[in-house]
Each structure stands twice: as C-alpha cells, then as structure tokens.
Scaffold this motif. Structure first.
Motif, PDB file in Angstrom:
ATOM      1  N   LYS A  59     -40.903 -16.240 -27.420  1.00 15.00           N
ATOM      2  CA  LYS A  59     -42.086 -15.434 -27.121  1.00 15.00           C
ATOM      3  C   LYS A  59     -41.840 -14.457 -25.978  1.00 15.00           C
ATOM      4  O   LYS A  59     -42.151 -13.281 -26.089  1.00 15.00           O
ATOM      5  N   LYS A  60     -41.304 -14.949 -24.871  1.00 11.09           N
ATOM      6  CA  LYS A  60     -41.092 -14.107 -23.693  1.00 11.09           C
ATOM      7  C   LYS A  60     -39.809 -14.510 -22.964  1.00 11.09           C
ATOM      8  O   LYS A  60     -39.334 -15.637 -23.090  1.00 11.09           O
ATOM      9  N   HIS A  61     -39.277 -13.545 -22.207  1.00 16.23           N
ATOM     10  CA  HIS A  61     -38.274 -13.901 -21.221  1.00 16.23           C
ATOM     11  C   HIS A  61     -38.992 -14.597 -20.066  1.00 16.23           C
ATOM     12  O   HIS A  61     -40.193 -14.410 -19.881  1.00 16.23           O
ATOM     13  N   VAL A  62     -38.257 -15.379 -19.300  1.00 13.24           N
ATOM     14  CA  VAL A  62     -38.857 -16.115 -18.191  1.00 13.24           C
ATOM     15  C   VAL A  62     -38.080 -15.848 -16.906  1.00 13.24           C
ATOM     16  O   VAL A  62     -36.859 -16.027 -16.858  1.00 13.24           O
ATOM     17  N   ALA A  63     -38.800 -15.395 -15.888  1.00 17.31           N
ATOM     18  CA  ALA A  63     -38.251 -15.323 -14.539  1.00 17.31           C
ATOM     19  C   ALA A  63     -38.647 -16.623 -13.858  1.00 17.31           C
ATOM     20  O   ALA A  63     -39.823 -16.833 -13.545  1.00 17.31           O
ATOM     21  N   LEU A  64     -37.687 -17.515 -13.680  1.00 12.36           N
ATOM     22  CA  LEU A  64     -37.963 -18.846 -13.131  1.00 12.36           C
ATOM     23  C   LEU A  64     -37.577 -18.859 -11.654  1.00 12.36           C
ATOM     24  O   LEU A  64     -36.410 -18.712 -11.297  1.00 12.36           O
ATOM     25  N   GLY A  79     -34.345 -19.401 -24.285  1.00 12.51           N
ATOM     26  CA  GLY A  79     -34.306 -20.420 -23.244  1.00 12.51           C
ATOM     27  C   GLY A  79     -32.946 -20.563 -22.592  1.00 12.51           C
ATOM     28  O   GLY A  79     -32.703 -21.539 -21.872  1.00 12.51           O
ATOM     29  N   VAL A  80     -32.050 -19.608 -22.822  1.00 10.44           N
ATOM     30  CA  VAL A  80     -30.709 -19.638 -22.237  1.00 10.44           C
ATOM     31  C   VAL A  80     -30.713 -18.910 -20.898  1.00 10.44           C
ATOM     32  O   VAL A  80     -31.310 -17.839 -20.765  1.00 10.44           O
ATOM     33  N   VAL A  81     -30.082 -19.499 -19.910  1.00 16.75           N
ATOM     34  CA  VAL A  81     -29.998 -18.883 -18.587  1.00 16.75           C
ATOM     35  C   VAL A  81     -29.059 -17.681 -18.651  1.00 16.75           C
ATOM     36  O   VAL A  81     -27.917 -17.798 -19.102  1.00 16.75           O
ATOM     37  N   ARG A  82     -29.515 -16.528 -18.189  1.00 17.75           N
ATOM     38  CA  ARG A  82     -28.707 -15.315 -18.240  1.00 17.75           C
ATOM     39  C   ARG A  82     -28.327 -14.779 -16.874  1.00 17.75           C
ATOM     40  O   ARG A  82     -27.298 -14.113 -16.725  1.00 17.75           O
ATOM     41  N   LEU A 129     -38.004 -28.131 -18.957  1.00 21.77           N
ATOM     42  CA  LEU A 129     -38.608 -28.595 -17.724  1.00 21.77           C
ATOM     43  C   LEU A 129     -40.109 -28.328 -17.698  1.00 21.77           C
ATOM     44  O   LEU A 129     -40.603 -27.395 -18.321  1.00 21.77           O
ATOM     45  N   VAL A 130     -40.819 -29.143 -16.940  1.00 18.26           N
ATOM     46  CA  VAL A 130     -42.225 -28.876 -16.636  1.00 18.26           C
ATOM     47  C   VAL A 130     -42.254 -27.992 -15.401  1.00 18.26           C
ATOM     48  O   VAL A 130     -41.701 -28.344 -14.358  1.00 18.26           O
ATOM     49  N   VAL A 131     -42.876 -26.831 -15.517  1.00 17.73           N
ATOM     50  CA  VAL A 131     -42.931 -25.853 -14.428  1.00 17.73           C
ATOM     51  C   VAL A 131     -44.382 -25.432 -14.210  1.00 17.73           C
ATOM     52  O   VAL A 131     -45.285 -25.904 -14.898  1.00 17.73           O
ATOM     53  N   ARG A 132     -44.602 -24.538 -13.264  1.00 20.93           N
ATOM     54  CA  ARG A 132     -45.946 -24.056 -12.963  1.00 20.93           C
ATOM     55  C   ARG A 132     -46.028 -22.558 -13.176  1.00 20.93           C
ATOM     56  O   ARG A 132     -45.088 -21.829 -12.862  1.00 20.93           O
ATOM     57  N   LEU A 190     -41.229 -25.110 -20.274  1.00 22.69           N
ATOM     58  CA  LEU A 190     -40.471 -23.905 -20.572  1.00 22.69           C
ATOM     59  C   LEU A 190     -40.465 -23.591 -22.066  1.00 22.69           C
ATOM     60  O   LEU A 190     -40.465 -22.429 -22.469  1.00 22.69           O
ATOM     61  N   SER A 191     -40.481 -24.641 -22.883  1.00 25.45           N
ATOM     62  CA  SER A 191     -40.424 -24.437 -24.331  1.00 25.45           C
ATOM     63  C   SER A 191     -41.631 -23.675 -24.860  1.00 25.45           C
ATOM     64  O   SER A 191     -41.574 -23.093 -25.942  1.00 25.45           O
ATOM     65  N   ALA A 192     -42.719 -23.633 -24.095  1.00 21.16           N
ATOM     66  CA  ALA A 192     -43.905 -22.907 -24.538  1.00 21.16           C
ATOM     67  C   ALA A 192     -43.647 -21.400 -24.612  1.00 21.16           C
ATOM     68  O   ALA A 192     -44.392 -20.673 -25.278  1.00 21.16           O
ATOM     69  N   TYR A 193     -42.589 -20.931 -23.933  1.00 21.18           N
ATOM     70  CA  TYR A 193     -42.293 -19.502 -23.900  1.00 21.18           C
ATOM     71  C   TYR A 193     -41.116 -19.116 -24.789  1.00 21.18           C
ATOM     72  O   TYR A 193     -40.816 -17.931 -24.934  1.00 21.18           O
TER      73      TYR A 193
END
Length: 209
Positions: free
Chosen positions: A49-54, A109-112, A31-34, A43-46
């Motif tokens: 590299k990092k976990h993501v709190a979306l 990129g997997v939802v946990r 997805l395109v996010v901010r 989202l693929s940019a992370y």
C-alpha cells in the motif's frame, strides 16, 4: 546506459558488513509500531500500500515535531511515518542495540535505507525517502534492461545485484564504478555522461538491494 554498467559490482563483491541486525535488502519483521496519532499498528498493514518511514526512538523522544508538515511532505511521496519505540524485546532484537535510527521500507516491507543515530523529520525525511525513490526511477531507466528493476536479473551478468548493499558501502559501490569526472554537474560512467545527482541517487538505490 551501457549494458555492462553494473557488471563489476555484480561479479566482485567486497567484504563490507553492517554491525546492526537490520540491513538493506532484508525484509523487516511484522513489528507492532505506532502511527503519528499514537495508535498501535502492524507494519504488515502498509505492505503493498505505502512506503514506510520507520523512526526508531526512545520513549518520548519524538515529541515537539511539526508532524502535520512532515506528513504532508511524505504523503506526496506515498509514504507513511511510523514509530518503533525501542523499549521492547521485539524491537531490540530487530535493531541489535541501535536505539535511534531512520529506516525506509518499500511497499514489500523490505528495508531499503538505514540511517543510525538520527531521527529525520520534515524536509530532511522527505529527502531521505525521495532520494531512494528517484534512484529507483533512474536505475529502471538506465540499468533494468540487464539487471531488472530489482537488480535480480542475470540477463547480461553472471550474478544478480541483489545483496550488494550488504557487501559494499555506498562509497565502495562508487569506487567500483570508476567514475569519470566531467564537470561540477556531470560524470562519465562506462562511456555515458549522466548528471551527478542521478548517479548519487542510483547508488542509494543499489545500496538498498
């Protein structure tokens, strides 16, 4: 921990399911996010590299929060904060009518973790992330010899644990374990005494498989 610790879960799934399209254990689409500065990123940019709190929010909902403090707390957990504004067709398809939520995506990129109806920030968001991360640490220490770090091994069981979070709620997972109450701080699992906080974290991790 006993090598049969999760066998009951691995061979006897229930019929639990989530209403939302987004479920633990499933990859999030690219997805395109901010970011917190308002810049558009994917989202693929992370990934890797990092976990993501979306944080999924209606337009303008995220204003007025102390984001420097939130970023500082999340940086210690190697996690980036991103926003998915729920006014696009792509985001609506992803969330299936859930407009407000806090999600945790791992490095792949997997939802946990999924929390609907609330947007966490600051110490609450850090705890949301840290609980899953510590659960993975305890799971690897106690359970990975049989189940693998990602719950996908069948070394000691007939079926892997992957997907259990789509079948059972955290409460159902706990019930299947038949936890023995030892004290306010300790529980008995399969003949092994562990801290109650460790069990709580392990269940959070398993619920995201």
């Amino acid at each position: 921990m006993n090598v049969r610790f999760w066998m009951a879960l691995a061979v006897t799934y229930g019929a639990f399911s989530l209403d939302a399209a987004i479920v633990p254990g499933e990859p999030a689409p690219d997805l395109v996010v901010r970011d917190v500065s308002g810049n558009s990123v994917r989202l693929s940019a992370y990934r890797q590299k990092k976990h993501v709190a979306l944080l999924t929010v209606p337009p303008g909902r995220a204003a007025g929060v102390d984001w420097p403090d939130t970023n500082r707390r999340l940086a210690a957990l190697d996690t980036a904060v991103l926003f998915l504004v729920t006014d696009t067709e792509e985001s609506r398809e992803f969330l299936d009518n859930v407009s407000i939520a806090t999600l945790l995506l791992d490095r792949a990129g997997v939802v946990r973790r999924v929390l609907t109806g609330r947007v966490l920030t600051g110490v609450d968001l850090a705890h949301f992330v840290e609980l899953w991360q510590s659960g993975k640490t305890y799971f690897v220490a106690y359970c990975s010899r049989c189940h693998g770090e990602d719950g996908d091994s069948t070394l000691c069981v007939e079926k892997p644990l992957t997907g259990v979070g789509q079948k059972l709620s955290p409460e159902q997972i706990r019930d299947r374990l038949r936890v023995g109450e030892m004290s306010d701080t300790e529980v008995l699992i399969r003949g092994e005494i562990i801290k109650r906080s460790q069990l709580d974290a392990i269940i959070v991790y398993v619920a995201g498989l």
